[in-house]
Design a protein around this motif. Sequence first.
Motif, PDB file in Angstrom:
ATOM      1  N   PHE A  16       0.786  -4.140 -22.987  1.00 39.51           N
ATOM      2  CA  PHE A  16       1.308  -5.371 -22.382  1.00 39.51           C
ATOM      3  C   PHE A  16       1.346  -5.209 -20.866  1.00 39.51           C
ATOM      4  N   SER A  27       0.456  -9.593 -16.305  1.00 35.94           N
ATOM      5  CA  SER A  27      -0.792 -10.351 -16.170  1.00 35.94           C
ATOM      6  C   SER A  27      -1.490 -10.363 -17.533  1.00 35.94           C
ATOM      7  N   PRO A  82       5.913  -0.806 -11.493  1.00 39.40           N
ATOM      8  CA  PRO A  82       6.026  -0.478 -10.062  1.00 39.40           C
ATOM      9  C   PRO A  82       7.310   0.240  -9.674  1.00 39.40           C
ATOM     10  N   ASP A  90       9.323   5.431  -3.065  1.00 42.47           N
ATOM     11  CA  ASP A  90       9.622   6.791  -3.551  1.00 42.47           C
ATOM     12  C   ASP A  90      10.364   7.620  -2.505  1.00 42.47           C
TER      13      ASP A  90
HETATM   14  P1  NAD Z   1       0.156  -0.964  -9.979  1.00 39.15           P
HETATM   15  O1  NAD Z   1       0.849  -1.936  -9.089  1.00 39.15           O
HETATM   16  O2  NAD Z   1      -1.309  -0.740  -9.858  1.00 39.15           O
HETATM   17  O3  NAD Z   1       0.462  -1.347 -11.528  1.00 39.15           O
HETATM   18  C1  NAD Z   1       1.676  -1.850 -11.988  1.00 39.15           C
HETATM   19  C2  NAD Z   1       1.386  -2.806 -13.148  1.00 39.15           C
HETATM   20  O4  NAD Z   1       2.643  -3.285 -13.655  1.00 39.15           O
HETATM   21  C3  NAD Z   1       0.590  -4.046 -12.716  1.00 39.15           C
HETATM   22  O5  NAD Z   1      -0.552  -4.195 -13.544  1.00 39.15           O
HETATM   23  C4  NAD Z   1       1.569  -5.198 -12.875  1.00 39.15           C
HETATM   24  O6  NAD Z   1       0.955  -6.425 -13.247  1.00 39.15           O
HETATM   25  C5  NAD Z   1       2.481  -4.661 -13.962  1.00 39.15           C
HETATM   26  N1  NAD Z   1       3.796  -5.298 -13.978  1.00 39.15           N
HETATM   27  C6  NAD Z   1       4.581  -5.612 -12.919  1.00 39.15           C
HETATM   28  N2  NAD Z   1       5.718  -6.181 -13.350  1.00 39.15           N
HETATM   29  C7  NAD Z   1       5.644  -6.233 -14.698  1.00 39.15           C
HETATM   30  C8  NAD Z   1       6.514  -6.711 -15.723  1.00 39.15           C
HETATM   31  N3  NAD Z   1       7.695  -7.247 -15.426  1.00 39.15           N
HETATM   32  N4  NAD Z   1       6.121  -6.607 -17.009  1.00 39.15           N
HETATM   33  C9  NAD Z   1       4.928  -6.066 -17.314  1.00 39.15           C
HETATM   34  N5  NAD Z   1       4.045  -5.605 -16.403  1.00 39.15           N
HETATM   35  C10 NAD Z   1       4.413  -5.677 -15.101  1.00 39.15           C
HETATM   36  O7  NAD Z   1       0.970   0.401  -9.810  1.00 39.15           O
HETATM   37  P2  NAD Z   1       0.444   1.879 -10.164  1.00 39.15           P
HETATM   38  O8  NAD Z   1      -0.237   2.436  -8.962  1.00 39.15           O
HETATM   39  O9  NAD Z   1      -0.245   1.856 -11.490  1.00 39.15           O
HETATM   40  O10 NAD Z   1       1.842   2.639 -10.296  1.00 39.15           O
HETATM   41  C11 NAD Z   1       2.667   2.519 -11.449  1.00 39.15           C
HETATM   42  C12 NAD Z   1       3.824   3.498 -11.303  1.00 39.15           C
HETATM   43  O11 NAD Z   1       3.316   4.830 -11.194  1.00 39.15           O
HETATM   44  C13 NAD Z   1       4.654   3.244 -10.018  1.00 39.15           C
HETATM   45  O12 NAD Z   1       6.007   3.449 -10.301  1.00 39.15           O
HETATM   46  C14 NAD Z   1       4.106   4.259  -9.041  1.00 39.15           C
HETATM   47  O13 NAD Z   1       5.061   4.608  -8.046  1.00 39.15           O
HETATM   48  C15 NAD Z   1       3.760   5.415  -9.973  1.00 39.15           C
HETATM   49  N6  NAD Z   1       2.682   6.302  -9.500  1.00 39.15           N
HETATM   50  C16 NAD Z   1       1.534   5.788  -8.946  1.00 39.15           C
HETATM   51  C17 NAD Z   1       0.532   6.677  -8.516  1.00 39.15           C
HETATM   52  C18 NAD Z   1      -0.763   6.182  -7.901  1.00 39.15           C
HETATM   53  O14 NAD Z   1      -1.513   7.016  -7.348  1.00 39.15           O
HETATM   54  N7  NAD Z   1      -1.107   4.888  -7.990  1.00 39.15           N
HETATM   55  C19 NAD Z   1       0.708   8.057  -8.657  1.00 39.15           C
HETATM   56  C20 NAD Z   1       1.869   8.531  -9.249  1.00 39.15           C
HETATM   57  C21 NAD Z   1       2.854   7.646  -9.662  1.00 39.15           C
END
Ligand code: NAD
Length: 297
Positions: free
Chosen positions: A34, A37, A71, A247
């Motif tokens: 899920f 989007s 996020p 973070d």
């Molecule tokens: P992203 O923004 O690419 O993905 C987040 C997803 O969550 C999006 O697809 C969004 O549509 C979805 N979303 C938002 N609100 C929502 C809701 N209420 N219900 C369902 N879906 C919802 O972020 P990311 O880069 O994939 O990061 C995700 C987590 O992992 C974050 O907490 C981030 O800090 C952590 N993280 C990211 C990285 C990285 O390199 N990108 C590395 C380590 C940790």
Amino acid sequence: MPDKNEKIGFIGLGNMGNPMARHLSSAGYELMIFDISSELSSQVAKDIGSTAAKNLKEIGKFADIIVTCLPNGKIVQDVMAGTGKLANVMNDGSLLIDMSSSDPIETGQLGGSLRELGISMIDAPVSGGVKGAHAGTLTIIVGGDAQDVERANSLLNVLGGKVFHVGRLGCGQAMKALNNLCSATGLLIVAEALKAGETFGLNPEMMINVLNVSTGRNNSTENKVKQFILSGQYEKAGFAMDLMVKDISTAVSFAQELKVSMPLGSKAVDVWSNALASLGGKPDHTEIARWVSDGKS
Ligand code: NAD
């Protein structure tokens, strides 16, 4: 081999969640996914051969284990107990694994309220970036009760070979925030060094070659500067600057609550926050180097 008897609901299919869900599907888990989007949910479901839930209720009823990769912790809280009310439909005895980078103190509070509903929780934030998520080599930093961590162990091992149980619920998030504070401060100082060196007449590529075999090397010199910054391919790093600021602000604010002084960490948060505000939009975190190079810091 992973225990495939447990049905998995995966929520949040962004830069990290998408490849992580893919690995679980390939490993043979019965998976429902899920994302807020619905287009993204449908697309990923098609790509990885899984089912897209129409809403949170559907995924809550289906799953024994819910994995969130959202996020921030406020959104996890909102999905579970706020507007999403997922906790109300989850099965008794189910487990939440929060793999988002969330606030450690709020994580403990959420776990407490879920426990009253018969739901267990562990935190399992990750390090290793989009590259690690695709390769299945993430470092996974776990907090929670031993029996819950044991239950999640085989699933976590599908996503990363380095799984550390670092303490009680919230400890994973504390460790993750501190890791990113080290990482962000390291990237910032490299960006400043590159600017000073270039202004003096040094070649930035040569600087990275020297740093990478000298004592100034760090993860950014090894894995970010040439790959994403000098090449101008910032967005390919796949980690948004607002997530980095979240973070490192988390790390400094829980240190403050513990009355631990972090002068350098606090300064790093100020500089990163200024960069985010001044760049506007949704820049990748590596654009901090462009901002420094443009003399905006
Ligand atoms: P992203 O923004 O690419 O993905 C987040 C997803 O969550 C999006 O697809 C969004 O549509 C979805 N979303 C938002 N609100 C929502 C809701 N209420 N219900 C369902 N879906 C919802 O972020 P990311 O880069 O994939 O990061 C995700 C987590 O992992 C974050 O907490 C981030 O800090 C952590 N993280 C990211 C990285 C990285 O390199 N990108 C590395 C380590 C940790």
